[in-house]
Design a protein around this motif. Structure first.
Motif, PDB file in Angstrom:
ATOM      1  N   PRO A 100       0.900  -1.325   0.110  1.00 53.14           N
ATOM      2  CA  PRO A 100      -0.005  -0.150   0.116  1.00 53.14           C
ATOM      3  C   PRO A 100       0.801   1.217  -0.155  1.00 53.14           C
ATOM      4  O   PRO A 100       0.374   2.332  -0.541  1.00 53.14           O
ATOM      5  CB  PRO A 100      -0.791  -0.155   1.371  1.00 53.14           C
ATOM      6  N   ILE A 101       1.944   1.247   0.715  1.00 52.67           N
ATOM      7  CA  ILE A 101       2.683   2.513   0.741  1.00 52.67           C
ATOM      8  C   ILE A 101       3.201   2.895  -0.628  1.00 52.67           C
ATOM      9  O   ILE A 101       3.706   4.075  -0.944  1.00 52.67           O
ATOM     10  CB  ILE A 101       3.928   2.423   2.008  1.00 52.67           C
ATOM     11  N   SER A 102       3.511   2.046  -1.476  1.00 55.58           N
ATOM     12  CA  SER A 102       4.070   2.177  -2.721  1.00 55.58           C
ATOM     13  C   SER A 102       2.877   2.839  -3.690  1.00 55.58           C
ATOM     14  O   SER A 102       3.279   3.901  -4.471  1.00 55.58           O
ATOM     15  CB  SER A 102       4.426   0.784  -3.381  1.00 55.58           C
ATOM     16  N   TRP A 103       1.813   2.553  -3.287  1.00 55.55           N
ATOM     17  CA  TRP A 103       0.625   3.420  -4.075  1.00 55.55           C
ATOM     18  C   TRP A 103       0.482   4.603  -3.603  1.00 55.55           C
ATOM     19  O   TRP A 103       0.095   5.527  -4.224  1.00 55.55           O
ATOM     20  CB  TRP A 103      -0.622   2.503  -3.995  1.00 55.55           C
ATOM     21  N   VAL A 104       0.668   4.746  -2.062  1.00 57.00           N
ATOM     22  CA  VAL A 104       0.303   5.970  -1.438  1.00 57.00           C
ATOM     23  C   VAL A 104       1.419   7.009  -2.005  1.00 57.00           C
ATOM     24  O   VAL A 104       1.266   8.213  -2.223  1.00 57.00           O
ATOM     25  CB  VAL A 104       0.748   5.699   0.012  1.00 57.00           C
ATOM     26  N   GLN A 105       2.675   6.777  -2.403  1.00 56.28           N
ATOM     27  CA  GLN A 105       3.877   7.544  -3.067  1.00 56.28           C
ATOM     28  C   GLN A 105       3.267   8.003  -4.196  1.00 56.28           C
ATOM     29  O   GLN A 105       3.423   9.111  -4.441  1.00 56.28           O
ATOM     30  CB  GLN A 105       4.868   6.802  -3.120  1.00 56.28           C
ATOM     31  N   ASN A 106       2.534   7.141  -4.954  1.00 48.52           N
ATOM     32  CA  ASN A 106       2.221   7.618  -6.227  1.00 48.52           C
ATOM     33  C   ASN A 106       0.974   8.899  -6.125  1.00 48.52           C
ATOM     34  O   ASN A 106       1.121   9.734  -7.045  1.00 48.52           O
ATOM     35  CB  ASN A 106       1.427   6.564  -7.117  1.00 48.52           C
ATOM     36  N   PHE A 107       0.108   8.583  -5.111  1.00 46.89           N
ATOM     37  CA  PHE A 107      -0.899   9.741  -4.953  1.00 46.89           C
ATOM     38  C   PHE A 107      -0.637  10.820  -4.126  1.00 46.89           C
ATOM     39  O   PHE A 107      -1.014  11.789  -4.291  1.00 46.89           O
ATOM     40  CB  PHE A 107      -2.112   8.912  -4.239  1.00 46.89           C
ATOM     41  N   TYR A 108       0.790  10.668  -3.542  1.00 40.98           N
ATOM     42  CA  TYR A 108       1.261  11.941  -2.752  1.00 40.98           C
ATOM     43  C   TYR A 108       1.947  12.981  -4.000  1.00 40.98           C
ATOM     44  O   TYR A 108       2.933  13.057  -3.964  1.00 40.98           O
ATOM     45  CB  TYR A 108       2.387  11.409  -1.689  1.00 40.98           C
ATOM     46  N   SER A 109       0.990  13.543  -4.560  1.00 42.63           N
ATOM     47  CA  SER A 109       1.508  14.200  -5.686  1.00 42.63           C
ATOM     48  C   SER A 109       1.338  15.808  -5.800  1.00 42.63           C
ATOM     49  O   SER A 109       1.387  16.474  -6.633  1.00 42.63           O
ATOM     50  CB  SER A 109       0.484  13.848  -6.926  1.00 42.63           C
TER      51      SER A 109
END
Length: 373
Positions: A100-109
């Motif tokens: 999940p944290i890898s996807w969070v990184q994408n959305f932290y935009s």
């Protein structure tokens, strides 16, 4: 006759040396898109994926993995690959994982300046320069990911440059890995410029399926430092991922000299009725676009940063820029699907990543550039 025989023998003795010399020369990086190089980068990238499918993907032909980093707090990872004589090394950045944290990184935009510092933890500050233009801004999540990997990458490049005289570096990645690799390519350029990396390095980049890494002024800078054919972004025309993150242009995203800065002056020669109407329209456009930008920054910055803090408790959240004008960087290499492709990868159904995988990119590159599958 004797001299002729000696010359002939000498010629045969020199053949292996000439062949080896030509082989080394052929391995030098050259500007311009090279389909063979990109296909090899896809083969390298496939070894980053921890899944059964990566085993069936064609194996790299010219490069061997020599180092794999540990995963960072947002599950970023990179590898170093080298050719047989180590004249060329590849820095391969892993893309999004299932964590999940890898996807969070994408959305932290949310956007941050392309030059500055990030306090990653109580003992680590990442000083970075990713563009020379003060108006350039970049994706905060991927910049943090870069910061967790950058020291190790710099150390390995220096080691190989000193130990093996490795002067040629290919930076590559796919998907999230491509976005981070774009920022990495910029970072390496300015580290060279600052004298913290050897100035004799030759850098080339291939980034596939990469989302947009920063705003227009970052893209201008990236395209400038990779000019003359040293930085490529490969896109499957049916892949939705390169269309992200959400992008919004406001009136303040223009260059300093523009007709919108002083609207009263621009409308001075118009009749009072026209001035009244256009000023009203301009005001609404300006207010609504600025409000939309604030909403984007709130949810894709302030709100989602709380999840990032769970993975990096000591991270100091940076100050975001009032900007969401994301755009693509790098010379675009567009892979346009044909009817044969669509039979194999139909553009329908619920498989939203069907056009995003490594194999579609691999097969399209082969078909378009005459490399038989």
């Amino acid at each position: 006759m004797k001299w002729s025989t000696q010359i002939t023998k000498a010629g045969f003795l020199l053949l292996p040396a000439i062949f080896c010399f030509q082989l080394v020369i052929a391995q030098d990086l050259k500007p311009g898109f090279d389909a063979d190089e990109y296909l090899e980068m896809l083969r390298v990238t496939a070894r980053q994926v921890d899944s059964p499918g990566s085993v069936t993907f064609p194996a790299p032909e010219q490069f061997t993995m020599e180092y794999r980093s540990v995963a960072g707090p947002m599950d970023n990872r990179w590898e170093l690959w080298a050719n047989s004589n180590k004249s060329i090394i590849v820095i391969s950045v892993r893309g999004t994982t299932r964590k999940p944290i890898s996807w969070v990184q994408n959305f932290y935009s949310a956007m941050i300046p392309a030059e500055g510092s990030l306090q990653l933890n109580d003992s680590t500050t990442f000083q970075y320069k990713l563009a020379a233009d003060a108006k350039a801004t970049v994706h905060v999540g991927w910049t943090i990911g870069l910061g967790t990997m950058a020291p190790g990458i710099i150390e390995k490049i220096k080691e190989y440059n000193s130990k093996y005289q490795s002067k040629q570096v290919i930076v590559t990645g796919h998907s999230q890995g491509g976005a981070v690799a774009l920022l990495l390519r910029s970072y390496l350029h300015y580290e060279m410029e600052a004298g913290r990396l050897p100035g004799n390095l030759v850098l080339k980049s291939y980034n596939g399926a990469a989302p947009k890494p920063g705003n227009l002024y970052y893209a201008y800078d990236y395209d400038y430092i990779t000019r003359s054919g040293w930085g490529f972004t490969v896109v499957n025309a049916l892949d939705w991922v390169p269309e992200t993150p959400f992008s919004l242009q406001t009136l303040r995203d223009f260059n300093n000299l523009n007709p919108f800065t002083d609207m009263d002056k621009a409308l001075k020669k118009q009749s009072w009725l026209v001035r009244l109407y256009l000023k009203r329209v301009y005001g609404r456009m300006n207010r609504k676009s600025n409000k939309a930008q604030r909403v984007f920054t709130k949810y894709l910055g302030t709100t989602i940063s709380k999840q990032v803090k769970q993975a990096m408790p000591q991270l100091r959240i940076p100050e975001y820029q009032p900007n969401m004008n994301f755009t693509r960087a790098g010379v675009p290499i567009v892979l346009q699907p044909d009817t044969d492709y669509l039979k194999q990868y139909p553009d329908s159904g619920d498989r939203v990543f069907i056009h995003h995988g490594l194999m579609p990119y691999y097969l399209l590159t082969q078909r378009i550039y005459g490399k038989n599958p």
